[in-house]
Design a protein around this motif. Structure first.
Motif, PDB file in Angstrom:
ATOM      1  N   UNK A 129      18.397  81.570  46.869  1.00  0.00           N
ATOM      2  CA  UNK A 129      17.129  81.962  45.590  1.00  0.00           C
ATOM      3  C   UNK A 129      17.548  83.589  44.893  1.00  0.00           C
ATOM      4  N   UNK A 130      19.002  83.760  46.024  1.00  0.00           N
ATOM      5  CA  UNK A 130      19.237  84.894  45.638  1.00  0.00           C
ATOM      6  C   UNK A 130      20.403  84.420  44.954  1.00  0.00           C
ATOM      7  N   UNK A 131      21.210  83.572  44.948  1.00  0.00           N
ATOM      8  CA  UNK A 131      21.563  82.988  44.050  1.00  0.00           C
ATOM      9  C   UNK A 131      21.837  82.524  42.483  1.00  0.00           C
ATOM     10  N   UNK A 132      20.489  81.182  42.371  1.00  0.00           N
ATOM     11  CA  UNK A 132      19.953  81.498  41.405  1.00  0.00           C
ATOM     12  C   UNK A 132      19.401  82.812  40.389  1.00  0.00           C
ATOM     13  N   UNK A 133      18.782  83.722  41.284  1.00  0.00           N
ATOM     14  CA  UNK A 133      18.674  85.289  40.406  1.00  0.00           C
ATOM     15  C   UNK A 133      19.715  85.662  40.315  1.00  0.00           C
ATOM     16  N   UNK A 134      21.073  85.429  40.006  1.00  0.00           N
ATOM     17  CA  UNK A 134      22.368  86.603  40.204  1.00  0.00           C
ATOM     18  C   UNK A 134      22.720  85.711  39.149  1.00  0.00           C
ATOM     19  N   UNK A 135      22.243  84.345  38.776  1.00  0.00           N
ATOM     20  CA  UNK A 135      22.550  83.522  37.329  1.00  0.00           C
ATOM     21  C   UNK A 135      21.152  84.248  36.631  1.00  0.00           C
ATOM     22  N   UNK A 136      20.583  84.100  36.608  1.00  0.00           N
ATOM     23  CA  UNK A 136      19.950  85.058  35.392  1.00  0.00           C
ATOM     24  C   UNK A 136      18.678  83.747  34.902  1.00  0.00           C
ATOM     25  N   UNK A 137      18.348  82.785  36.447  1.00  0.00           N
ATOM     26  CA  UNK A 137      16.964  82.441  36.540  1.00  0.00           C
ATOM     27  C   UNK A 137      16.149  82.795  36.901  1.00  0.00           C
ATOM     28  N   UNK A 143       8.279  81.381  46.715  1.00  0.00           N
ATOM     29  CA  UNK A 143       8.078  80.423  47.024  1.00  0.00           C
ATOM     30  C   UNK A 143       8.789  78.661  47.749  1.00  0.00           C
ATOM     31  N   UNK A 144       9.231  78.148  48.208  1.00  0.00           N
ATOM     32  CA  UNK A 144      10.880  77.694  48.748  1.00  0.00           C
ATOM     33  C   UNK A 144      10.567  76.334  46.963  1.00  0.00           C
ATOM     34  N   UNK A 145       8.981  75.724  46.893  1.00  0.00           N
ATOM     35  CA  UNK A 145       8.733  74.818  46.410  1.00  0.00           C
ATOM     36  C   UNK A 145       9.479  75.130  44.878  1.00  0.00           C
ATOM     37  N   UNK A 146       8.956  76.911  43.585  1.00  0.00           N
ATOM     38  CA  UNK A 146       9.869  77.251  43.386  1.00  0.00           C
ATOM     39  C   UNK A 146      11.502  77.413  42.949  1.00  0.00           C
ATOM     40  N   UNK A 147      11.922  77.581  44.317  1.00  0.00           N
ATOM     41  CA  UNK A 147      13.456  76.883  44.825  1.00  0.00           C
ATOM     42  C   UNK A 147      13.293  76.016  44.315  1.00  0.00           C
ATOM     43  N   UNK A 148      12.880  74.756  45.115  1.00  0.00           N
ATOM     44  CA  UNK A 148      13.528  73.299  44.161  1.00  0.00           C
ATOM     45  C   UNK A 148      13.622  73.366  42.903  1.00  0.00           C
ATOM     46  N   UNK A 149      12.549  73.165  42.202  1.00  0.00           N
ATOM     47  CA  UNK A 149      11.942  73.242  41.195  1.00  0.00           C
ATOM     48  C   UNK A 149      13.442  73.654  39.981  1.00  0.00           C
ATOM     49  N   UNK A 150      13.557  74.582  40.073  1.00  0.00           N
ATOM     50  CA  UNK A 150      14.912  75.740  39.592  1.00  0.00           C
ATOM     51  C   UNK A 150      15.692  74.771  39.860  1.00  0.00           C
ATOM     52  N   UNK A 151      16.182  74.778  41.255  1.00  0.00           N
ATOM     53  CA  UNK A 151      17.807  74.020  41.657  1.00  0.00           C
ATOM     54  C   UNK A 151      17.926  71.761  40.685  1.00  0.00           C
TER      55      UNK A 151
END
Length: 503
Positions: A129-137, A143-151
């Protein structure tokens, strides 16, 4: 004395985080089918419920806090036409709560809308999640479910195919999961490489398909059980039919053993046997391992009943109904007053004095986890006139926390991790206490690979220290049976380069 928070006391059960369902059935009322399937899976989660429907052009989601019957009206279902759907019912744990934590989780990949329903827990989602946020996502929840969806969206944009996005996401995430995803014209289902969380496939008579956490949801849908979704497998169902491919390499099987002990409905089936039959065997084995002189065997309804029946049959002690369950007590957002909360279990159970008075009782439950409910029931039975109460647990001692989708993240909540058998007996005010052995449990279930971390501390998926910090008692350290996968240790940029190399 701690200030009363108004929150309900935790009960003495482990809770699975949720149940999932998916259906692809052109020409059928898929929203209504999903509604009834979620009602069949309601025992897996009572905090929130949701349904997503694809109609060939877009995906519509309706979700809210509450039971399935509270969230959906007939008008809601009528307003959700389509031919593909997924649904979710959630048990709230210490993690995110509120509407955004309700599922299915809605996300977009370019101009494609997806909805994801997830059962389980991802142990490395914080770093991802932190890595995705650093990419401005952007994120709307934690939730971990949203992390899975974003990945999935991230890798789909780079691999130009949703199944590619799912496969690379499966290689990045660690934990136990069973996920169902819909887009406007297709249904996807996939499962963690150890098969920790359950997911089954069923066939409808008119050519449609369903997937679900348990076979009881297939039954109410009119579907015939075909097989389990394999660990590490991705299936896609669309107008092109059912396609299967490997998302990630399957690993040592580690089915959650508590599906057999408690989570799954008794009428659900695995490996040709109902969970009722397996629990009946557990009770019989418990009678062999921990016999006691008594007048009556009673169960803690309803989950302890199959084991109690098995105990009675094996021991020759009569089985009776000593506790009555109020079946109309459901999860509510109206909290009781402190005075009512002190009544505790009496809101759900009440003793039958005419049955238990003057009797030496064997009280059989599926498990004793925190001890809170068991203590109140023992007191209730003795107040009703029982002369002795012998507590028997049809599962082994739960001494280790679970990180794969069950709400025991902190070891200090577990009575068996804090006390020996005599201390537990004293704490429960029982005349004796006994637990089924792990060997006895395995003798009652099919010979598959199981996750037994809650009994043994042997975790099939590596638990990052950042994830379990301060969740173990002093002197306890998890035994990680296998290291995390190499791909899950990569950064997203490194994983993207690997995706490019694979073409």
């Amino acid at each position: 004395m701690a200030q009363d928070s108004g929150a309900p006391e935790p009960d003495d059960k482990l809770h699975d985080e949720c149940g999932v369902f998916g259906v692809w059935a052109p020409g059928r009322d898929v929203a209504r089918m999903t509604y009834f399937a979620l009602r069949a899976l309601q025992h897996r989660g009572q905090e929130s419920a949701g349904i997503a429907v694809g109609d060939g052009k877009t995906v519509l989601v309706r979700k809210d806090l509450g039971l399935v019957t509270q969230v959906f009206s007939d008008a809601d279902l009528a307003a959700m036409p389509g031919h593909v759907a997924c649904g979710h019912c959630r048990y709230g744990t210490a993690g995110a709560k509120g509407w955004e934590a309700a599922q299915p989780h809605l996300s977009t990949i370019n101009n494609v809308i997806i909805a994801l329903a997830h059962n389980g827990t991802l142990v490395n989602f914080d770093d991802l999640r932190r890595e995705l946020i650093d990419m401005a996502i952007p994120f709307r929840s934690n939730t971990d479910s949203e992390v899975a969806a974003k990945l999935i969206g991230y890798f789909t944009q780079r691999g130009h195919r949703l199944r590619t996005g799912i496969a690379h996401t499966m290689r990045m995430i660690e934990g136990g999961y069973a996920m169902v995803l819909v887009r406007e014209n297709a249904l996807y289902a996939f499962r963690d490489p150890h098969g920790i969380r359950p997911l089954v496939l069923g066939r409808l008579g008119d050519g449609g398909w369903v997937v679900a956490s348990e076979t009881c949801a297939l039954d109410i849908s009119g579907a015939t059980f075909v097989r389990e979704i394999e660990p590490g497998e991705i299936i896609r169902i669309s107008d092109d039919g059912l396609r299967s491919e490997r998302g990630c390499r399957p690993l040592t099987p580690a089915n959650c053993i508590f599906e057999h002990v408690y989570f799954s409905r008794p009428d659900s089936v695995k490996d040709g046997s109902s969970f009722y039959l397996m629990r009946h065997r557990m009770g019989a084995r418990l009678a062999q391992e921990a016999p006691v002189e008594a007048d009556l065997v009673i169960s803690v309804p309803d989950s302890g009943t199959p084991a109690a029946e098995g105990f009675a049959q094996e021991s020759g002690i009569p089985f009776g109904t000593g506790l009555i369950k109020n079946r109309y007590v459901a999860r509510t957002f109206i909290q009781p007053t402190p005075e009512l909360r002190q009544m505790g279990v009496r809101l759900k159970l009440n003793a039958l004095p005419d049955v238990v008075r003057g009797k030496r009782l064997v009280m059989v439950d599926d498990s004793v986890v925190r001890g809170t409910t068991s203590l109140q029931i023992v007191r209730m039975l003795k107040e009703a006139g029982a002369t002795e109460v012998h507590v028997r647990s049809a599962s082994p001692m739960v001494t280790w926390p679970c990180f794969y989708g069950i709400d025991t993240a902190n070891q200090d909540q577990l009575i068996a991790a804090n006390m020996d058998l005599e201390q537990i007996r004293s704490r429960l005010e029982a005349d004796s206490v006994a637990f089924l052995s792990t060997e006895g449990l395995f003798a009652c279930v099919p010979p598959n690979g199981y996750c037994t971390a809650c009994f043994t501390g042997a975790y099939p998926v590596q638990i990052p220290r950042s994830f379990y910090e301060e969740k173990f008692l002093p002197g306890y350290e998890p035994n990680n049976l296998a290291p995390a996968s190499k791909t899950s240790q990569m950064t997203l940029v490194q994983a993207e380069e690997l995706l490019g190399q694979e073409g």
